[in-house]
Scaffold this motif. Sequence first.
Motif, PDB file in Angstrom:
ATOM      1  N   GLY B  59     -75.258   0.652  23.250  1.00  0.00           N
ATOM      2  CA  GLY B  59     -75.920  -0.366  24.054  1.00  0.00           C
ATOM      3  C   GLY B  59     -74.906  -1.328  24.628  1.00  0.00           C
ATOM      4  N   ASP B  60     -75.374  -2.200  25.492  1.00  0.00           N
ATOM      5  CA  ASP B  60     -74.448  -3.135  26.117  1.00  0.00           C
ATOM      6  C   ASP B  60     -74.114  -4.284  25.173  1.00  0.00           C
ATOM      7  N   LEU B  61     -72.897  -4.744  25.294  1.00  0.00           N
ATOM      8  CA  LEU B  61     -72.426  -5.796  24.404  1.00  0.00           C
ATOM      9  C   LEU B  61     -71.809  -6.909  25.235  1.00  0.00           C
ATOM     10  N   GLY B  62     -72.084  -8.130  24.847  1.00  0.00           N
ATOM     11  CA  GLY B  62     -71.387  -9.247  25.467  1.00  0.00           C
ATOM     12  C   GLY B  62     -70.420  -9.809  24.452  1.00  0.00           C
ATOM     13  N   ILE B  63     -69.159  -9.876  24.818  1.00  0.00           N
ATOM     14  CA  ILE B  63     -68.161 -10.375  23.878  1.00  0.00           C
ATOM     15  C   ILE B  63     -67.718 -11.767  24.319  1.00  0.00           C
ATOM     16  N   LEU B  64     -67.884 -12.710  23.433  1.00  0.00           N
ATOM     17  CA  LEU B  64     -67.400 -14.063  23.678  1.00  0.00           C
ATOM     18  C   LEU B  64     -66.216 -14.322  22.755  1.00  0.00           C
ATOM     19  N   ALA B  65     -65.665 -15.511  22.841  1.00  0.00           N
ATOM     20  CA  ALA B  65     -64.547 -15.843  21.964  1.00  0.00           C
ATOM     21  C   ALA B  65     -65.007 -15.858  20.514  1.00  0.00           C
ATOM     22  N   ASN B  66     -64.070 -15.625  19.605  1.00  0.00           N
ATOM     23  CA  ASN B  66     -64.325 -15.613  18.165  1.00  0.00           C
ATOM     24  C   ASN B  66     -65.348 -14.573  17.725  1.00  0.00           C
ATOM     25  N   HIS B  67     -65.378 -13.474  18.420  1.00  0.00           N
ATOM     26  CA  HIS B  67     -66.239 -12.363  18.019  1.00  0.00           C
ATOM     27  C   HIS B  67     -65.604 -11.713  16.795  1.00  0.00           C
ATOM     28  N   ILE B  68     -66.435 -11.165  15.901  1.00  0.00           N
ATOM     29  CA  ILE B  68     -65.824 -10.481  14.755  1.00  0.00           C
ATOM     30  C   ILE B  68     -65.163  -9.189  15.241  1.00  0.00           C
ATOM     31  N   PRO B  69     -64.124  -8.743  14.551  1.00  0.00           N
ATOM     32  CA  PRO B  69     -63.437  -7.518  14.970  1.00  0.00           C
ATOM     33  C   PRO B  69     -64.377  -6.323  14.937  1.00  0.00           C
ATOM     34  N   ILE B  70     -64.386  -5.584  16.018  1.00  0.00           N
ATOM     35  CA  ILE B  70     -65.195  -4.357  16.080  1.00  0.00           C
ATOM     36  C   ILE B  70     -64.416  -3.264  16.780  1.00  0.00           C
ATOM     37  N   VAL B  71     -64.882  -2.060  16.624  1.00  0.00           N
ATOM     38  CA  VAL B  71     -64.371  -0.928  17.390  1.00  0.00           C
ATOM     39  C   VAL B  71     -65.575  -0.281  18.051  1.00  0.00           C
ATOM     40  N   GLU B  72     -65.539  -0.164  19.352  1.00  0.00           N
ATOM     41  CA  GLU B  72     -66.675   0.412  20.066  1.00  0.00           C
ATOM     42  C   GLU B  72     -66.207   1.496  21.019  1.00  0.00           C
ATOM     43  N   GLN B  73     -66.966   2.559  21.073  1.00  0.00           N
ATOM     44  CA  GLN B  73     -66.678   3.571  22.075  1.00  0.00           C
ATOM     45  C   GLN B  73     -67.465   3.237  23.333  1.00  0.00           C
ATOM     46  N   LEU B  74     -66.841   3.368  24.475  1.00  0.00           N
ATOM     47  CA  LEU B  74     -67.510   3.015  25.719  1.00  0.00           C
ATOM     48  C   LEU B  74     -68.242   4.215  26.293  1.00  0.00           C
ATOM     49  N   ARG B  75     -69.342   3.915  26.984  1.00  0.00           N
ATOM     50  CA  ARG B  75     -70.001   4.975  27.743  1.00  0.00           C
ATOM     51  C   ARG B  75     -69.784   4.666  29.221  1.00  0.00           C
ATOM     52  N   PRO B  76     -70.027   5.650  30.100  1.00  0.00           N
ATOM     53  CA  PRO B  76     -69.850   5.370  31.524  1.00  0.00           C
ATOM     54  C   PRO B  76     -70.767   4.226  31.931  1.00  0.00           C
ATOM     55  N   GLY B  77     -70.242   3.225  32.532  1.00  0.00           N
ATOM     56  CA  GLY B  77     -71.076   2.093  32.914  1.00  0.00           C
ATOM     57  C   GLY B  77     -70.254   0.969  33.486  1.00  0.00           C
ATOM     58  N   LEU B  78     -70.920  -0.155  33.661  1.00  0.00           N
ATOM     59  CA  LEU B  78     -70.296  -1.277  34.335  1.00  0.00           C
ATOM     60  C   LEU B  78     -69.689  -2.252  33.331  1.00  0.00           C
ATOM     61  N   LEU B  79     -68.426  -2.523  33.540  1.00  0.00           N
ATOM     62  CA  LEU B  79     -67.721  -3.484  32.698  1.00  0.00           C
ATOM     63  C   LEU B  79     -67.629  -4.779  33.481  1.00  0.00           C
ATOM     64  N   GLU B  80     -68.099  -5.876  32.873  1.00  0.00           N
ATOM     65  CA  GLU B  80     -68.086  -7.157  33.582  1.00  0.00           C
ATOM     66  C   GLU B  80     -67.147  -8.120  32.893  1.00  0.00           C
ATOM     67  N   ILE B  81     -66.296  -8.712  33.672  1.00  0.00           N
ATOM     68  CA  ILE B  81     -65.364  -9.684  33.119  1.00  0.00           C
ATOM     69  C   ILE B  81     -65.631 -11.023  33.782  1.00  0.00           C
ATOM     70  N   ILE B  82     -66.018 -11.987  32.983  1.00  0.00           N
ATOM     71  CA  ILE B  82     -66.294 -13.318  33.532  1.00  0.00           C
ATOM     72  C   ILE B  82     -65.110 -14.212  33.196  1.00  0.00           C
ATOM     73  N   SER B  83     -64.437 -14.653  34.240  1.00  0.00           N
ATOM     74  CA  SER B  83     -63.202 -15.398  34.024  1.00  0.00           C
ATOM     75  C   SER B  83     -63.524 -16.849  33.664  1.00  0.00           C
ATOM     76  N   LYS B  84     -62.482 -17.595  33.352  1.00  0.00           N
ATOM     77  CA  LYS B  84     -62.647 -19.001  32.952  1.00  0.00           C
ATOM     78  C   LYS B  84     -63.387 -19.799  34.004  1.00  0.00           C
ATOM     79  N   GLY B  85     -63.092 -19.487  35.265  1.00  0.00           N
ATOM     80  CA  GLY B  85     -63.706 -20.237  36.348  1.00  0.00           C
ATOM     81  C   GLY B  85     -65.143 -19.832  36.628  1.00  0.00           C
ATOM     82  N   GLY B  86     -65.620 -18.802  35.926  1.00  0.00           N
ATOM     83  CA  GLY B  86     -66.994 -18.369  36.124  1.00  0.00           C
ATOM     84  C   GLY B  86     -67.153 -17.233  37.113  1.00  0.00           C
ATOM     85  N   GLU B  87     -66.025 -16.778  37.692  1.00  0.00           N
ATOM     86  CA  GLU B  87     -66.138 -15.655  38.618  1.00  0.00           C
ATOM     87  C   GLU B  87     -66.269 -14.352  37.838  1.00  0.00           C
TER      88      GLU B  87
END
Lengths: 301, 161
Positions: B59-87
Motif C-alpha cells: 500500500g501507499d506510505l507517507g514518510i515524514l521525519a522521525n519515521h521508524i526504520p523500515i524496509v519496503e519493496q516498491l511497486r510500480p507507481g507514483l513517488l511523491e517528494i514534497i520539498s521543504k518549500g512545499g513543492e
Amino acid sequence: MFRLGAKQIARAAAPQARNYATLREIEMRLKSIKNIEKITNTMKIVASTRLNKAQRAMQASRVFNESEAEFNKNADPAKTEELKEEGAEAATTPEDKTLLIVVSSDKGLCGSIHSQISKSARKRAQALNGNVDIVAIGDKVKAQLTRTHGDNVKLAFNGVGKEAPNFTEVALIVDEISKLGKYENVEILYNKFVSGVSFEPSTFSIFTSDAIANAPGINKYELENEEITKDLSEFSLANNLLTAMAEGYASEISARRNAMDNASKNAGDMINSYSILYNRTRQAVITNELVDIITGASSLD
Amino acid sequence: MFRQALRQVAKQSSVVRRTYATEAASTPSDALKLSLALPFQTLYTDSEVEQVNLPSINGDLGILANHIPIVEQLRPGLLEIISKGGETEQYFVSGGIAMVQPGNKLTISAIEAFKPDQIDLNTVKNLIVDAQKRADSQDEVVAAEANIELEVLQALQLVAK
C-alpha cells in the motif's frame, strides 16, 4: 677447420654486402614503431574520454548501493554468520559451497587487471579449500581460471564490459546465476577503483535471506512481512553485481589508459633510438660509398 | 568459548547503545534526508525534504521525519517528494527498495524513475494492447512476463498525462 674459417668469413662479409638492406630494415622497423605509437596513442585518448563516463556510472552505482551498505551496517547480517559459527562450532556442514563471482571483462591491453583479479580469486579458492563454484564474468578471467580451476568454473559470461554496465544486463546475469541453485555464501570479487592510477581486488558479500532475517540488528527495522528478506537478498545480489561491474569497468578503462600511455612513451623512446641508428647507418653507407668512389678514382691516376 | 560469547554480547549491546546515542546526536535538524538513486543516475543525495509518499507493495506510505526504520519493496507507481518549500516532485518508479535508516534517513533504490510528463500516453496504450495479447499465451513464462508488464503499464496509464 678450413670449412669453419670459410663460414666465418662469409658471415663477416654478409652484413657489409647487405648494408643497404639493413638500412631499409631499420627504416621499416622505424615506420612500424611509429604506427604502433599512433595506435596506442589513439587508444589512450579513447580510454581517457571513456574514463569520465565510466567514473560517472561508477559514482551513480555507488550511491545506488549505499542504502544497501547502510542497511548491512545497521542490521549486520555478517554477524549472523559469526554467531552461527560460534554456536554450531564444528557442526557447520562441510558441503556448504561458496559461490565466487569474478567480475572482469573480455578485452586485454589493459595491464595486469585481469591477472590480478584471477590471482585473488585463486587465493580465495585456496582459502576455502577449493570448495567453491566459480562464475566468471568476462572471457579473460574465464580463460585464466579454467586453466587452474577448470572443474570449479560453472558458468561464464562474455560480451559484457564493453560499455558501462546497465541494470538490464545485470538482471539477466543474476537470473542465470540464480539458476545454479542456492548457495550459503555468495561473494563477488571485483577490481575496486581507488584512483586514476590504482585499483585493488575487493569483495562484496551477499547475504542469504536467512542471514538477513536472523541478523542481530534486524529488529531496528520494521519489516512488513518475512518475504521481504528474500527480495532483499536477491536485490542485493543484482545491486552489488552492478556496482562491482561498474567499478571493474572504470578500473579497466583507467588501467588501459595507463598501459597505453606507457606503451606510447616506450614507443617514443624506441623511435628516438631507432632514428639515431637510422641516421648513423645512412651516414656510414654514404661514407662507405665515398670511400669506394675515391679509392676507385685515385687508383686510375 | 564462554568468554568469546560474552564478548559478543557485550559488543552487541554497546553497538546498540551507541546507535541510540548517535541517533540523538546526529539529528539536530529534524528533517528527513532523502537519497533517491537509480543504477545510472543519482536524483537526490541527502537532501532535506518534508515528506515522501511511497508506492509500496503493501500500500501507499507517507514518510515524514522521525519515521521508524523500515524496509519496503516498491511497486510500480507514483513517488511523491514534497520539498521543504512545499513543492511537489513526482516520479514514476517501476520498482525497487526503500529503506528508512536509523538517523532520519530515507534511501530509495529504484530501477527506473521518470517524471509523469515524460511519458507518452499513446505509446503506453499501444503497449498495453500488445501485452494483453501475450498475457493469454499458452507459454507460462511468456504469460507471466506479460502480466508483470501489464501491471507496470496499467500503473503508468494512471500516471501519464
